[in-house]
Motif scaffolding. Sequence first.
Motif, PDB file in Angstrom:
ATOM      1  N   SER A   1      -2.353  62.404  14.168  1.00 48.28           N
ATOM      2  CA  SER A   1      -2.813  61.420  15.159  1.00 48.28           C
ATOM      3  C   SER A   1      -3.945  60.543  14.643  1.00 48.28           C
ATOM      4  CB  SER A   1      -3.204  62.053  16.504  1.00 48.28           C
ATOM      5  OG  SER A   1      -4.482  62.646  16.484  1.00 48.28           O
TER       6      SER A   1
ATOM      7  N   THR B   1      -3.303  58.269  12.470  1.00 43.02           N
ATOM      8  CA  THR B   1      -2.611  56.983  12.368  1.00 43.02           C
ATOM      9  C   THR B   1      -1.361  57.015  13.238  1.00 43.02           C
ATOM     10  OG1 THR B   1      -1.200  57.633  10.500  1.00 43.02           O
ATOM     11  CG2 THR B   1      -3.378  56.749   9.970  1.00 43.02           C
ATOM     12  N   ASP B   2      -0.768  55.867  13.448  1.00 45.32           N
ATOM     13  CA  ASP B   2       0.438  55.740  14.259  1.00 45.32           C
ATOM     14  C   ASP B   2       1.598  56.450  13.571  1.00 45.32           C
ATOM     15  OD1 ASP B   2       2.627  54.958  15.765  1.00 45.32           O
ATOM     16  OD2 ASP B   2       2.084  52.842  15.826  1.00 45.32           O
ATOM     17  N   TRP B   3       2.311  57.303  14.300  1.00 47.73           N
ATOM     18  CA  TRP B   3       3.407  58.064  13.700  1.00 47.73           C
ATOM     19  C   TRP B   3       4.543  57.149  13.257  1.00 47.73           C
ATOM     20  CZ3 TRP B   3       8.534  58.671  15.284  1.00 47.73           C
ATOM     21  CH2 TRP B   3       8.868  58.104  16.522  1.00 47.73           C
TER      22      TRP B   3
ATOM     23  N   HIS C   1       4.196  54.293  11.701  1.00 47.63           N
ATOM     24  CA  HIS C   1       3.848  53.483  10.532  1.00 47.63           C
ATOM     25  C   HIS C   1       4.846  53.765   9.405  1.00 47.63           C
ATOM     26  CE1 HIS C   1       1.696  51.848   7.082  1.00 47.63           C
ATOM     27  NE2 HIS C   1       0.944  51.179   7.949  1.00 47.63           N
TER      28      HIS C   1
ATOM     29  N   GLU D   1      -0.098  56.877  27.455  1.00 51.37           N
ATOM     30  CA  GLU D   1      -0.923  56.518  26.305  1.00 51.37           C
ATOM     31  C   GLU D   1      -2.329  57.083  26.461  1.00 51.37           C
ATOM     32  OE1 GLU D   1      -2.511  52.527  23.892  1.00 51.37           O
ATOM     33  OE2 GLU D   1      -1.092  52.333  25.565  1.00 51.37           O
TER      34      GLU D   1
ATOM     35  N   ARG E   1       5.009  63.001  18.713  1.00 53.69           N
ATOM     36  CA  ARG E   1       4.693  61.591  18.557  1.00 53.69           C
ATOM     37  C   ARG E   1       3.425  61.314  19.357  1.00 53.69           C
ATOM     38  NH1 ARG E   1      10.893  61.898  19.583  1.00 53.69           N
ATOM     39  NH2 ARG E   1      10.064  63.995  19.854  1.00 53.69           N
TER      40      ARG E   1
ATOM     41  N   THR F   1       0.244  60.032  21.414  1.00 52.88           N
ATOM     42  CA  THR F   1       0.158  58.923  22.367  1.00 52.88           C
ATOM     43  C   THR F   1      -0.964  57.958  22.031  1.00 52.88           C
ATOM     44  OG1 THR F   1      -1.321  60.163  23.814  1.00 52.88           O
ATOM     45  CG2 THR F   1       1.049  60.436  24.184  1.00 52.88           C
ATOM     46  N   GLY F   2      -1.700  58.225  20.973  1.00 55.18           N
ATOM     47  CA  GLY F   2      -2.789  57.353  20.561  1.00 55.18           C
ATOM     48  C   GLY F   2      -3.593  58.024  19.467  1.00 55.18           C
ATOM     49  N   VAL F   3      -4.636  57.373  19.030  1.00 52.16           N
ATOM     50  CA  VAL F   3      -5.479  57.907  17.962  1.00 52.16           C
ATOM     51  C   VAL F   3      -6.272  59.114  18.461  1.00 52.16           C
ATOM     52  CG1 VAL F   3      -7.416  57.383  16.428  1.00 52.16           C
ATOM     53  CG2 VAL F   3      -5.639  55.674  16.818  1.00 52.16           C
TER      54      VAL F   3
END
Length: 642
Positions: free
Chosen positions: A268, A270-272, A274, A430, A450, A452-454
């Motif tokens: 978490s 970074t965005d999964w 990416h 989120e 996955r 929901t945010g950083v």
Amino acid sequence: MKTVRLTMAQALVRFLENQYMEVDGAQHRFVRGVFIIPGHGNVVGLGQALSQEAKHLEIYQGKNEQGMAQAAVAFAKQMKRKQICVATSSVGPGAANMVTACGTATANNIPLLVLPGDTYACRQPDPVLQQVEHTNSLATTTNDAFKAVCRYWDRVVRPEQLMSAMINAFRVLTDPANTGAVCVAMPQDVEGEAYDYPVSFFAKRVWRLERRPATEAALADAAEAIRKAKRPMMICGGGVRYSEAHAEFLHFAEAFGIPYGETQAGKSATDWLHPLNLGGVGTTGCSAANEIARKADLVIGVGTRYTDFTTASKWLFKDTCKFVNINVSEFQSLKMEAVPVVADAKEALPRLEKLLEGYQTAYKDEVKVAKEKWIDELNRLDHITFSDKKSWKPEINDANADSAKRFAQDVNAQLTQTSALGAINAMMSEGDVAIGAAGSLPGDMQRMWRPTGVDTYNMEYGYSTMGYEVAGALGVKLAIGDKHEVYSFCGDGSFNMLHGELITACQEHKKINICLFDNASFGCINNLQVGHGNVTLCTELRYRNKDGLFGNFMNIDYAKVAEAYGCKSYTVRTMEELVAAFEDAKKVKNIPVLFDIKVLPKTMTDGYSSWWRVGDTEVSERKENLAAYADLQAHLKEVRKY
């Protein structure tokens, strides 16, 4: 010198009130609150002091000493080690209960201060209630057990010793390279003894998080090693999150086209989604990360401890693979025979990036193909169903299919673990935070989750402490407040071990969501047990019959247990019931929620070309055990030696 006469306990509380942390110029109070279960070792001394001296400290009533200390660990973890809570107990068993939580904190490098009561320093009433007498040393008490699981340990046997004890305690608590649990034992007579303390001891004290810079020589060595690599890979560890190097890590990866895998602590950051994010790596990793890792010629570890789950017991990376480690801890930076860069990641990565100008990896479509393959697998895992139980045979982890079919009959379960997990993930909002710790769920979540945010993934997997999940959810909720939801993922095994802080959540009007995956077993260990050739032994929750614990599965109504505490609860056996319960629970305010989710055993994720070294037996009457031992020997030929 101006002094003030206070008891040792009063001075301790006044000191805690005035400790601050400064990070990048911003200051805040370092100690948020105190979890306490009063007993004869702390109620008269420290209890009186808290009543008199606590002005800003929030006081929470724990229900189990381990539970409240685990809540403090989760709080500090979610706060990125920049704020803590304290846990205090009585002597004897109350103190010993906190030992496990200290192991959790130290294994994960999370600051935790525990203040256990202790037996009398004067020894005159000995042996007192709950005292263990050691004939070889009367100086040894229960609290000596903390030494093996703490970064710093002290016992205050005179009130004036408090000053040096607390300065050293906070030295460790605020040191990102060496933080962990700190135990300061308090003999119950000394807690009430007075001393003329210097007023300066209680002045505002600011502990700065200094960003350790890398040396030019270390950066040059790292850059040279990276330039020689054609297929490098990065590992995003917890240090990325704690140093708040999220942007620097991602920019570095993008600048040179380096793919990266995530540890449980780093997930978490970074965005999964990416393109360079391969997901979880290692024993509980996914196919994308593990496929790339097996072919990597260099690994750049950022803020990782290289646990056996990250390295698949040192089998995942080939002997020819080189390592560069960026870590604030010199001890961690030297692992895997790496080129060490002892530095803060946020400070070191941009400087290393400048030295690598013009460098690019040799990857073509491998990363893209591996990631697309994994996303297809994720979609499959999200939608696995088994509707015809009469002919049902699990397609995943089917080593003990008969038990799984029996569970389906006894409990009338229809949900698979992966589909339930995927559905909950999709329904979260989120910024909602997921927390877990032990069993099969951490493996499924490192692969499937996955975020929901950083910084919305709080997995304790350094110590894998069963029981952290419920207590930890309370700690996370205290950290993030009411803006977002907290969802705790735990198995029935973990819930049965420790869930007393669910009552504390009710008491504090804190809404935490407990997603209890009930498969009437220690499912992860049952998989390990039968997968290595053993028969089922005490890993399933069954009634006793004439043959032993092999009767019907126990169908426990955990929803009623939670309801009795004051929670809102739901029993879930189908996907339709899960969706309806989840949507209804979103309307609930100020009380905990428990989802009693009956999931079919053996419906976890696969291993995806990973391995984990366990102690397979060399001699056995079962051919299955011998096959497992032969597999161990085959893998050992490929593992790195250090």
